[in-house]
Write a protein that holds these residues in place. Structure first.
Motif, PDB file in Angstrom:
ATOM      1  N   LYS A   1       0.842  -1.252  -0.018  1.00 13.45           N
ATOM      2  CA  LYS A   1       0.101  -0.189   0.055  1.00 13.45           C
ATOM      3  C   LYS A   1       0.858   1.334  -0.030  1.00 13.45           C
ATOM      4  O   LYS A   1       0.128   2.481  -0.130  1.00 13.45           O
ATOM      5  CB  LYS A   1      -0.762  -0.143   1.227  1.00 13.45           C
ATOM      6  N   MET A   2       2.224   1.069   0.099  1.00 11.36           N
ATOM      7  CA  MET A   2       3.058   2.265  -0.085  1.00 11.36           C
ATOM      8  C   MET A   2       2.843   3.263  -1.131  1.00 11.36           C
ATOM      9  O   MET A   2       2.580   2.535  -2.112  1.00 11.36           O
ATOM     10  CB  MET A   2       4.449   1.902   0.169  1.00 11.36           C
ATOM     11  N   PRO A   3       2.888   4.587  -0.968  1.00 10.35           N
ATOM     12  CA  PRO A   3       2.616   5.486  -2.144  1.00 10.35           C
ATOM     13  C   PRO A   3       3.762   5.636  -3.089  1.00 10.35           C
ATOM     14  O   PRO A   3       3.812   6.221  -4.046  1.00 10.35           O
ATOM     15  CB  PRO A   3       2.246   6.760  -1.472  1.00 10.35           C
ATOM     16  N   ILE A   4       4.851   5.223  -2.583  1.00 10.37           N
ATOM     17  CA  ILE A   4       6.377   5.021  -3.437  1.00 10.37           C
ATOM     18  C   ILE A   4       6.701   3.909  -3.380  1.00 10.37           C
ATOM     19  O   ILE A   4       6.442   2.823  -2.687  1.00 10.37           O
ATOM     20  CB  ILE A   4       7.368   5.889  -2.608  1.00 10.37           C
ATOM     21  N   GLU A   5       7.708   3.602  -4.558  1.00 10.67           N
ATOM     22  CA  GLU A   5       8.127   2.276  -4.899  1.00 10.67           C
ATOM     23  C   GLU A   5       9.118   1.745  -3.758  1.00 10.67           C
ATOM     24  O   GLU A   5       9.973   2.616  -3.089  1.00 10.67           O
ATOM     25  CB  GLU A   5       8.976   2.125  -5.936  1.00 10.67           C
ATOM     26  N   PRO A   6       8.857   0.587  -3.144  1.00 14.08           N
ATOM     27  CA  PRO A   6       9.871   0.004  -1.771  1.00 14.08           C
ATOM     28  C   PRO A   6      11.097  -0.096  -2.671  1.00 14.08           C
ATOM     29  O   PRO A   6      11.234  -0.509  -3.652  1.00 14.08           O
ATOM     30  CB  PRO A   6       8.966  -1.302  -1.503  1.00 14.08           C
ATOM     31  N   ASN A   7      12.195   0.067  -1.712  1.00 11.59           N
ATOM     32  CA  ASN A   7      13.444  -0.150  -2.171  1.00 11.59           C
ATOM     33  C   ASN A   7      14.072  -1.629  -1.941  1.00 11.59           C
ATOM     34  O   ASN A   7      13.223  -2.372  -1.323  1.00 11.59           O
ATOM     35  CB  ASN A   7      14.694   0.933  -1.806  1.00 11.59           C
ATOM     36  N   SER A   8      15.138  -1.944  -2.314  1.00 16.38           N
ATOM     37  CA  SER A   8      15.744  -3.243  -2.150  1.00 16.38           C
ATOM     38  C   SER A   8      15.905  -3.573  -0.628  1.00 16.38           C
ATOM     39  O   SER A   8      15.881  -4.714  -0.160  1.00 16.38           O
ATOM     40  CB  SER A   8      17.080  -3.671  -2.703  1.00 16.38           C
ATOM     41  N   ILE A   9      16.036  -2.551   0.122  1.00 12.97           N
ATOM     42  CA  ILE A   9      16.396  -2.744   1.638  1.00 12.97           C
ATOM     43  C   ILE A   9      15.085  -3.051   2.224  1.00 12.97           C
ATOM     44  O   ILE A   9      15.274  -4.111   3.052  1.00 12.97           O
ATOM     45  CB  ILE A   9      17.073  -1.297   2.113  1.00 12.97           C
ATOM     46  N   ILE A  10      13.983  -2.473   2.098  1.00 11.66           N
ATOM     47  CA  ILE A  10      12.622  -2.958   2.355  1.00 11.66           C
ATOM     48  C   ILE A  10      12.563  -4.292   2.035  1.00 11.66           C
ATOM     49  O   ILE A  10      11.937  -5.188   2.919  1.00 11.66           O
ATOM     50  CB  ILE A  10      11.580  -2.087   1.903  1.00 11.66           C
ATOM     51  N   TRP A  11      12.657  -4.690   0.836  1.00  6.81           N
ATOM     52  CA  TRP A  11      12.403  -6.042   0.448  1.00  6.81           C
ATOM     53  C   TRP A  11      13.373  -7.141   1.265  1.00  6.81           C
ATOM     54  O   TRP A  11      12.854  -8.090   1.435  1.00  6.81           O
ATOM     55  CB  TRP A  11      12.617  -6.479  -1.106  1.00  6.81           C
TER      56      TRP A  11
END
Length: 598
Positions: free
Chosen positions: A388-398
């Motif tokens: 649901k994040m309004p910005i693209e998650p980065n690789s750190i989050i994944w």
């Protein structure tokens, strides 16, 4: 010995090239250029060089920077660099085509010459006048020339230039800068260059070198200033060198240096991140003037030590004092909630940031929220939050999600996310390690082996775990199974003794952390050689009984180093303060400050 090319053969070859050239660089054939470069490579006399120079003009190569650069290099080999210089920079020369590679080559040639080093500075000046930007290779050559000349003012001028163009963070440039100042009379007595060089080493991640340079500065009797001390404290922070940081603080007091807000902030940050957050808080309370950085440093420090309630309380005090929070403060606050398991409070602060203070969340804030949910075991909720994040998650989050999947046994989901990470970042070794660890947790050894084989084929290597410890004004670094230390036999014997004592106290190794397809006995032996265990054994051998042990780990501490460290703290009556890549663990009397939540 190589013989000279006969002149008739040279002329014949040049005529052959000329038939395929039009005299204009833009229309010369690649064959002509390659042929001329081959001939230039074979040139071994000044007479041949003169003939080639004539043909450069006839064939229109005078606008070809590659040909000219090779001509300079060959002239230098034949000790004729001054002749090439006159040819390149005659009144009729068109320097519009000259590039950094060409200028660097002639600067290098002069810098390495016996008595023409000053010419290197003249060419460098001309390079800037021609609006050709210097690069990483320019300044080492220019600084080498300055060192050879021994002119401190010239060196300082070049130092100013490299600062202007932002090359003070380049490793090779910094090394030659140090060499230049040490080579010029009076250079090592100037405080400002020392500060710049120490700061440069810290920015490069070479904090050990920064500390060594600071010690040289002390030996030379150079008085450090406030800027130097800030840089040295940053190095101490990076290394986790508390004793060195304390000595720097005492030196500040001894020298009666101005304790500006910046210097106080550096001291607070050092104490907080080197394990003495109480001293950081005490310093904060004594400050007459505070900046937003002052508040942030303490809040982040409390968060790292798992003291979430105090961090929240300090944030509330900051608001009461009328200090407007910024996005960085909220990163510290959300991190405090994450490390203390305050999920509900973290969600409230995340909403408060947007509604009350109109701070638009950045990727770091979303990352803190994902980390908080994952640490608390709410993996599915964390996945929904990311979706649901309004910005693209980065690789750190994944990667945070994948690690949480492994920790909380959401292995199928973790496998799927890790594979997606590899598709998105096929050259990053950390993604393959994550997938490999998921397979190991699932006992899918064949798939794990395949993941590691792909890493090997791509030339990837896992970042090795390492642990640093400060002892008697020296920093020691250990890796798993380290046999590089003089006392390695005694260290391994101490590790074995620790293992026996822990078993007597009821400790049972958790071999699930060993990601290898080996039997249980070998797994247990593998765990006993982890870097933090070696560092603790080294400290037990070399420090008085009852004194605290402080270690710094470059990765997250694993479960089977966390659990035994609790036992060791009780068995040997030692407080053990461990900093990993995200937080502190204070082990005392068989317990840890994190309450096994990390």
């Amino acid at each position: 010995m190589q013989t000279s090319i006969p002149t008739p053969k040279l002329l014949f070859f040049l005529r052959t090239i000329a038939t395929s050239a039009t005299g204009s660089y833009s229309t010369q054939s690649a064959a002509s250029e390659r042929g001329f470069l081959t001939l230039l490579h074979s040139c071994n006399t000044f007479s041949n060089l003169l003939q080639l120079q004539t043909q450069i003009l006839k064939l229109g190569f005078h606008n070809n920077p590659l040909i000219l650069t090779k001509f300079i290099a060959k002239s230098s080999d034949l000790n004729s660099i001054h002749y090439a210089h006159c040819f390149l920079f005659s009144p009729h020369s068109n320097t519009d085509f000259y590039d950094a590679f060409l200028f660097n080559t002639i600067i290098k040639a002069y810098a390495q010459s016996g008595d023409l080093k000053l010419k290197a500075l003249w060419v460098f000046k001309l390079m800037l006048e021609c609006q050709v930007l210097p690069n990483n290779f320019t300044y080492p050559f220019v600084l080498k020339a300055c060192a050879g000349i021994g002119d401190l003012n010239l060196g300082k001028s070049v130092h100013g230039s490299l600062l202007k163009f932002g090359f003070d963070g380049n490793n090779h440039v910094l090394n030659t800068l140090v060499h230049m100042y040490c080579s010029c009379k009076g250079g090592i007595e100037i405080g400002l260059p020392w500060s710049a060089m120490i700061g440069g080493y810290v920015r490069l991640g070479r904090s050990n070198d920064a500390v060594d340079l600071f010690r040289q500065m002390q030996i030379q009797g150079v008085c450090p200033d406030e800027i130097t001390m800030v840089a040295v404290l940053c190095a101490c922070t990076d290394l986790g060198a508390l004793e060195l940081g304390r000595w720097v603080e005492s030196l500040i007091e001894k020298r009666k240096l101005n304790k500006s807000v910046e210097l106080n902030n550096a001291l607070i940050d050092m104490f907080a991140k080197c394990g003495d957050v109480d001293k950081a808080l005490k310093l904060f309370r004594t400050m007459n003037e505070r900046s937003i950085v002052s508040w942030t440093s303490v809040i982040v420090g409390l968060a790292m030590h798992g003291r979430g309630l105090q961090a929240v309380s300090l944030f509330q005090e900051m608001i009461r004092d009328g200090v407007e929070p910024d996005g960085v403060v909220f990163i510290g606050l959300l991190s405090a909630c994450s490390h203390s398991g305050f999920v509900g409070e973290g969600k409230e602060f995340f909403d408060l940031m947007k509604k009350e203070f109109a701070i638009l969340p950045k990727i770091e804030h979303y990352g803190c929220m994902v980390d908080m949910l994952c640490r608390a075991g709410h993996v599915r909720e964390a996945v929904e939050f990311v979706q649901k994040m309004p910005i693209e998650p980065n690789s750190i989050i994944w990667r945070t999600l994948v690690n949480a999947c492994r920790t909380h046994s959401e292995l199928k989901l973790g496998e799927s996310l890790a594979k997606q990470l590899i598709q998105n970042e096929p050259t990053l070794e950390a993604n393959y390690v994550l997938l490999s660890n998921i397979y190991a947790k699932m006992s899918h050894w064949e798939e794990k082996t395949k993941a590691r084989e792909v890493m090997d084929k791509k030339g990837m290597r896992k970042i090795p775990g390492s642990t640093m410890i400060e002892l008697n004004n020296k920093i020691y670094r250990f890796v798993a199974g380290d046999m590089s230390h003089n006392q390695f036999k005694e260290i391994f014997e101490m590790v074995d003794e620790m293992g026996r004592e822990m078993k007597r106290a009821g400790y049972v190794p958790s071999t699930s952390e060993v990601m290898l397809d080996i039997d249980e006995e070998d797994k247990e032996d593998n765990l006993n050689r982890h870097s933090e265990k070696l560092a603790i054994a080294f400290a037990l051998m070399n420090t008085p009984p009852g004194t605290p042990i402080r270690i710094v780990k470059n990765l997250r501490v694993c479960n089977d180093c966390h659990s035994p460290t609790k036992f060791i703290s009780k068995i040997y009556n030692r407080e053990i303060i461990a900093r990993d890549r995200s937080r502190f663990h204070h082990f005392k009397d068989g317990l840890c400050s994190c309450k096994d939540f990390w």
